[in-house]
Design an enzyme around this catalytic site. Structure first.
Site, PDB file in Angstrom:
ATOM      1  N   HIS A   1      -8.985  11.419   1.199  1.00 28.25           N
ATOM      2  CA  HIS A   1      -8.137  10.225   1.186  1.00 28.25           C
ATOM      3  C   HIS A   1      -6.856  10.426   1.995  1.00 28.25           C
ATOM      4  CE1 HIS A   1      -5.531   7.076  -0.842  1.00 28.25           C
ATOM      5  NE2 HIS A   1      -6.622   6.379  -0.560  1.00 28.25           N
TER       6      HIS A   1
ATOM      7  N   HIS B   1       0.816  -1.215   0.000  1.00 28.42           N
ATOM      8  CA  HIS B   1       0.000   0.000   0.000  1.00 28.42           C
ATOM      9  C   HIS B   1       0.852   1.268   0.000  1.00 28.42           C
ATOM     10  CE1 HIS B   1      -3.268   2.661   1.866  1.00 28.42           C
ATOM     11  NE2 HIS B   1      -3.842   2.150   0.801  1.00 28.42           N
TER      12      HIS B   1
ATOM     13  N   ASP C   1      17.403  10.011  -7.483  1.00 26.22           N
ATOM     14  CA  ASP C   1      18.838  10.224  -7.252  1.00 26.22           C
ATOM     15  C   ASP C   1      19.230  10.168  -5.778  1.00 26.22           C
ATOM     16  OD1 ASP C   1      19.194  10.426  -9.959  1.00 26.22           O
ATOM     17  OD2 ASP C   1      19.195  12.614  -9.998  1.00 26.22           O
TER      18      ASP C   1
ATOM     19  N   LYS D   1      -4.144  10.776   5.034  1.00 26.80           N
ATOM     20  CA  LYS D   1      -3.898  10.040   6.277  1.00 26.80           C
ATOM     21  C   LYS D   1      -2.884  10.846   7.083  1.00 26.80           C
ATOM     22  CE  LYS D   1      -4.025   6.912   2.601  1.00 26.80           C
ATOM     23  NZ  LYS D   1      -5.376   6.525   2.549  1.00 26.80           N
TER      24      LYS D   1
ATOM     25  N   LYS E   1       3.289   4.407  -1.216  1.00 25.75           N
ATOM     26  CA  LYS E   1       3.390   5.331  -2.348  1.00 25.75           C
ATOM     27  C   LYS E   1       4.724   6.050  -2.208  1.00 25.75           C
ATOM     28  CE  LYS E   1      -1.253   4.861  -1.692  1.00 25.75           C
ATOM     29  NZ  LYS E   1      -1.888   4.294  -0.498  1.00 25.75           N
TER      30      LYS E   1
ATOM     31  N   ASP F   1      -0.600  18.467  19.135  1.00 23.32           N
ATOM     32  CA  ASP F   1      -0.152  19.662  19.876  1.00 23.32           C
ATOM     33  C   ASP F   1       0.596  20.669  19.008  1.00 23.32           C
ATOM     34  OD1 ASP F   1      -1.293  18.749  22.217  1.00 23.32           O
ATOM     35  OD2 ASP F   1       0.546  17.810  22.951  1.00 23.32           O
TER      36      ASP F   1
END
Length: 501
Positions: free
Chosen positions: A422, A244, A251, A424, A246, A429
């Site tokens: 979508h 899952h 370089d 996450k 991404k 604080d």
């Protein structure tokens, strides 16, 4: 022609294969039970032993409860079903591929520039825990935050154009369309210029978005490709474990990660569920190394071609002013460590004033529920943003079913009105933040391969805070009376089986 296309579709063929397996199992079972009476007590004994094993197993209580109920409801085949698809551990094949590479990679994971041991105890914020797992803490890392995939895409294209040595990409979903076609055209050009290009994509994530054996087409273009955990139409727990992540690394000193995949909806070229709200980060500097080792671990599990991982360290690092700390960390079902859940729990538990969360799915267990309730009891303000338009209706029902219990304790829920959220993210604080791929659900926390970026004492946290405030303004606050309507019989049944979703 349209019907022929449906019948030749990979999903259709695989669904038929699985359906035929189920039919065969039912008929074979009936034949066995008809001719061999001892099968009946054997199946009951298997189910009984599985329940005993579950009770004593060091396993998430909610997950155990679901399977015990299934076995009690269907004692004839419930235990056998659990043995086939219920175990959360990755298949032996996946472990055999990944564990040796992870052991081989371990000496390379933390560089000499790691500063975790130099931090004062009151500033570690859980960084020591991540350091023990092999995720170094680095200064000299410039961070750019993206409040939408649309903004990230422009910079990603620019960085790919300027790549000199290598481009590594790892994505859950790769979908043919405007976004991926533009990236693919650039990758082909970079290959011609002598740049090494590698791509990992998850087979289930891209099952409906790429043609079968698309990796062969990429190899012909000079793009090295790995298909993670290829989908096999067989009833097996191995298909639960998906990549899952991404990730894009250029370089060795530029890295991207966040919630967005390589598909048009992530840059709002294609509208599937209204406006698509996603977030991510661009890192430049030493902190990118954790992304690189994560990618190389997965790559070499499938194609063991790298002998010296240090060759992928950046040759030259641009001068970057120290501005707080960055840790890129992964989560894997192979390492027996629920890193994503532990970091989220740590942030909730250490919050003193407020904690803000964006998540597309909110399916939590008792441990997480108690953490939120305890945070409220000590006066911490908890604000959670979820989608206003769902992509999966049943999951949306389960997400909303948690509202009432938490809202009674003072937790506030907001639903993003323009469309599907979508992102996450967690902000604690106004000083610690994490952005990445890990959802607040069972699949992300226990089954998938994930990655997040933790930031502490970074100036970019102000931008993350500003985006939270702007997203609150675009969201509808859920009232306590509204939340009562989200707890019905249907939701209760769905929530019972939430760990299997």
């Amino acid at each position: 022609m349209k019907f022929l296309k449906i019948f030749l579709n990979r999903i259709f063929i695989f669904s038929i294969c699985i359906f035929l397996q189920m039919i065969w199992i039912i008929f074979a079972g009936r034949e066995l039970w008809t001719h061999y009476s001892w099968i009946y007590p054997l199946m009951y004994i298997i189910s009984f032993l599985v329940v005993l094993g579950l009770v004593s197993k060091d396993e998430n209580p909610s997950y155990k409860t679901v399977w015990i109920i299934v076995i009690l409801l269907f004692p004839m085949f419930g235990g056998l079903l659990y043995l086939c698809i219920g175990n959360k551990k990755p298949s032996r094949k996946i472990r055999k591929m990944l564990e040796p590479v992870m052991d081989e990679m371990r000496p390379y994971m933390i560089l000499e520039d790691d500063v975790c041991d130099c931090l004062d105890p009151d500033k570690k914020d859980g960084l020591h825990y991540l350091s023990d797992l092999g995720y170094g803490t680095y200064l000299q890392t410039q961070c750019r935050y993206y409040s939408l995939g649309d903004y990230c895409y422009r910079d990603l294209l620019k960085d790919i154009k300027e790549a000199k040595r290598y481009i590594f990409m790892e994505y859950f979903i790769v979908s043919q369309g405007l976004m991926f076609q533009q990236i693919l055209d650039l990758l082909k050009r970079k290959v011609q210029e002598g740049v090494e290009v590698r791509l990992i994509y998850d087979d289930v994530g891209s099952l409906t978005t790429l043609p079968y054996h698309f990796e062969k087409e990429l190899e012909k273009m000079g793009i090295q490709c790995v298909v993670f955990n290829p989908f096999v139409p067989f009833l097996s727990v191995a298909m639960n474990h998906r990549d899952h992540r991404k990730i894009c690394i250029i370089d060795g000193y530029i890295g991207y990660s966040g919630g967005f995949n390589l598909a048009d909806e992530y840059i709002n070229v294609k509208m599937r569920f209204g406006h698509w709200k996603d977030t991510g980060m661009r890192l430049e500097g030493k902190g990118v190394w954790n992304l690189t080792t994560m990618f190389l671990s997965t790559w070499n599990a499938y194609r063991h071609q790298d002998q010296n991982y240090l060759l992928y360290l950046p040759e030259i690092l641009p001068p970057i002013q120290n501005d707080g700390y960055v840790v890129v960390y992964g989560d894997s079902p192979v390492d027996h460590e629920e890193t994503g859940e532990h970091i989220y729990l740590n942030m909730i538990n250490q919050a003193q004033n407020e904690i803000w969360i964006m998540t597309p799915y909110f399916i939590i267990d008792d441990t997480m529920m108690k953490a939120f309730l305890l945070a409220r009891k000590k006066g911490v303000r908890v604000h959670i943003i979820t989608p206003g338009i769902p992509d999966k209706k049943n999951v949306y029902h389960v997400t909303r079913s948690y509202y009432y219990s938490l809202m009674k304790a003072g937790v506030e829920f907001y639903e993003y009105q323009p469309g599907f959220l979508h992102a996450k993210m967690v902000l604690c604080d106004q000083r610690i933040a994490t952005v990445g791929t890990i959802n607040f659900d069972y699949r992300s926390l226990y089954l998938h391969f994930e990655c997040n970026i933790m930031l502490t004492q970074k100036s970019v946290i102000q931008e993350i805070s500003r985006d939270f405030q702007e997203t609150f303004a675009l969201s509808q606050k859920v009232t306590l009376s509204e939340s009562r309507r989200f707890k019905g019989i249907y939701e209760a049944i769905l929530r019972l089986f939430a760990p299997l979703m």
